[in-house]
Scaffold this motif. Structure first.
Motif, PDB file in Angstrom:
ATOM      1  N   GLY A 350     106.776  70.630 110.829  1.00 53.06           N
ATOM      2  CA  GLY A 350     105.598  70.301 111.628  1.00 53.06           C
ATOM      3  C   GLY A 350     105.882  70.493 113.105  1.00 53.06           C
ATOM      4  O   GLY A 350     106.905  71.044 113.490  1.00 53.06           O
ATOM      5  N   LEU A 351     104.945  70.020 113.918  1.00 51.25           N
ATOM      6  CA  LEU A 351     105.042  70.238 115.369  1.00 51.25           C
ATOM      7  C   LEU A 351     106.297  69.619 115.984  1.00 51.25           C
ATOM      8  O   LEU A 351     106.880  70.167 116.916  1.00 51.25           O
ATOM      9  N   GLN A 352     106.705  68.453 115.467  1.00 50.38           N
ATOM     10  CA  GLN A 352     107.902  67.795 116.007  1.00 50.38           C
ATOM     11  C   GLN A 352     109.176  68.216 115.267  1.00 50.38           C
ATOM     12  O   GLN A 352     110.212  67.591 115.419  1.00 50.38           O
ATOM     13  N   GLY A 357     107.415  70.415 104.045  1.00 47.17           N
ATOM     14  CA  GLY A 357     107.327  71.049 102.734  1.00 47.17           C
ATOM     15  C   GLY A 357     108.338  72.171 102.581  1.00 47.17           C
ATOM     16  O   GLY A 357     109.137  72.448 103.477  1.00 47.17           O
ATOM     17  N   LEU A 358     108.257  72.821 101.440  1.00 45.30           N
ATOM     18  CA  LEU A 358     109.196  73.898 101.141  1.00 45.30           C
ATOM     19  C   LEU A 358     108.396  75.059 100.570  1.00 45.30           C
ATOM     20  O   LEU A 358     107.524  74.882  99.716  1.00 45.30           O
ATOM     21  N   VAL A 359     108.651  76.284 101.068  1.00 40.72           N
ATOM     22  CA  VAL A 359     107.968  77.438 100.498  1.00 40.72           C
ATOM     23  C   VAL A 359     109.029  78.402  99.979  1.00 40.72           C
ATOM     24  O   VAL A 359     110.024  78.667 100.654  1.00 40.72           O
ATOM     25  N   SER A 360     108.853  78.854  98.739  1.00 42.00           N
ATOM     26  CA  SER A 360     109.846  79.757  98.151  1.00 42.00           C
ATOM     27  C   SER A 360     109.218  81.121  97.932  1.00 42.00           C
ATOM     28  O   SER A 360     107.993  81.287  97.952  1.00 42.00           O
ATOM     29  N   ARG A 361     110.082  82.092  97.691  1.00 41.45           N
ATOM     30  CA  ARG A 361     109.607  83.445  97.403  1.00 41.45           C
ATOM     31  C   ARG A 361     108.709  83.433  96.160  1.00 41.45           C
ATOM     32  O   ARG A 361     107.714  84.145  96.098  1.00 41.45           O
TER      33      ARG A 361
END
Ligand SMILES: [Zn+2]
Length: 394
Positions: A350-352, A357-361
């Motif tokens: 996030g901004l700070q 979260g987590l994003v995977s291929r």
């Protein structure tokens, strides 16, 4: 592939790839050895009256071979500078020009998607080659006939530079002709549609070229056909992916932090492997009192020998220097970041800088499949400001 910087022109670093350094002497030898066939050819085309006996004597063919090969590669650098200068005029940055065995590559961080700009950049290289060919021919005409060797090199460069321009205008990626075609198609289509269509033409052309290669028994034709086919597929795939993923918010495709069972840095590697087995994940974010401190993958865990896995803790094997992606980025940016960092998943912050979260291929590929089947990729708007194919060759 290792490469060596040999200088810079107009602020663009010029690099020599290892494959180039290996092939240059071979190429010089090839020209020198073939001088017996080259002389009648040049004499026929240019009415050159080159003295065959004198130029074929002793080491002369090989000296001429070296000079001609170096001259040709100088021509390739100028060809790439042609692309580069036009691209720079439009405000694009050129990272470097690298010579490798198939020619030159002007590496750009991003490439124009405006069809007029792409057309100008693509045409500039072959235009330089044609001008070089003509210049070589004009100088060839004024050099006195007594300088047989000089005239041979000039005639050779006149022929080869024009040949280089013609070869590059073949209508398939990654050749300049493929880009010219895409630019012309993009006049009335989106960039993604134009790319797909240009790629289809490129594949068809590659198929014809392979047939010609098969019937004439030319392994070079078959190799080039294969090269064009693979490049066309890659370019089309990339355009489709980009059109579908661009503008899709990461928050829509990521796994949110509250759905992720993060690991503690104090957990043992044995526990980590046990969790990987039961949950069938191969990478985890490592959190310490809610703060992201690292990422750990199966590869990290495998570095510890089986008997020591109880003794080692996650914090000792995890990656501390993290590549992250801000939550307001789009899915295409996430994919490009993964590709350039060589990782399979990215923590979303996030901004700070807090872990959100987590994003995977796999998440991205699943989203791509769903978006494509829902028809989003046709007619999607294209924008110019995200990274795309980082290379433009020859
Ligand atoms: Zn080119």
């Amino acid at each position: 592939m290792p490469s060596f910087r040999v200088g810079s022109i107009a602020g663009i670093p010029i690099k020599l790839g290892l494959s180039f350094l290996l092939v240059l002497p071979l190429f010089a030898w090839f020209i020198g050895n073939g001088i017996g066939q080259l002389l009648p050819l040049l004499n026929g085309i240019f009415d050159a009256n080159l003295p065959a006996a004198e130029l074929s004597a002793g080491n002369t063919p090989y000296v001429l071979g070296i000079v001609a090969a170096v001259g040709l590669y100088v021509g390739v650098v100028l060809h790439e500078l042609g692309h580069s200068f036009v691209a720079m005029r439009y405000g694009y940055e050129i990272d470097s020009i690298t010579l490798w065995f198939l020619g030159g590559i002007a590496q750009m961080a991003e490439m124009p998607e405006d069809w007029r700009q792409e057309l100008a950049v693509a045409v500039a290289g072959p235009a330089v080659s044609v001008v070089l060919g003509l210049l070589s021919f004009v100088v060839f005409l004024v050099v006195p006939e007594s300088l047989g060797g000089v005239r041979f090199v000039l005639a050779y460069l006149a022929l080869l530079n024009v040949g280089l321009a013609a070869f590059n205008l073949l209508p398939g990626f990654p050749m300049d002709g493929g880009r010219v075609l895409r630019a012309l198609l993009a006049r009335t289509r989106t960039h993604a549609e134009a790319t797909q269509l240009a790629a289809e033409v490129g594949k068809g052309f590659a198929f014809l070229l392979a047939l010609v290669g098969l019937f004439s028994g030319s392994i070079v034709f078959i190799a080039i056909a294969f090269f064009i086919y693979m490049s066309a597929s890659g370019e089309a795939q990339q355009a489709v992916t980009k059109a579908a993923l661009e503008g899709v918010a990461i928050s829509r495709v990521m796994t949110p932090a509250d759905e992720i069972d993060a690991l503690s840095p104090k957990a043992s590697v044995a526990d980590l492997i046990e969790r990987m087995l039961t949950e069938r994940h191969t990478g985890y974010p490592v959190l310490e009192s809610g703060e992201l401190v690292g990422m750990v993958t199966l590869t990290d865990a495998q570095k510890v020998r089986e008997v020591e896995r109880d003794a080692f803790r996650v914090e000792e094997v995890m990656t501390h220097e993290l590549e992250t992606i801000p939550e307001d980025a789009d899915a295409m940016t996430a994919l490009s970041t993964m590709q350039s960092a060589g990782v399979g998943r990215l923590p979303v912050v996030g901004l700070q800088g807090e872990f959100v979260g987590l994003v995977s291929r796999t998440d991205l590929m699943t989203a791509l499949t769903i978006l494509r089947s829902s028809g989003r990729d046709s007619g999607a708007e294209t924008s110019r400001d995200s990274p795309r194919s980082p290379e433009e060759s020859l």
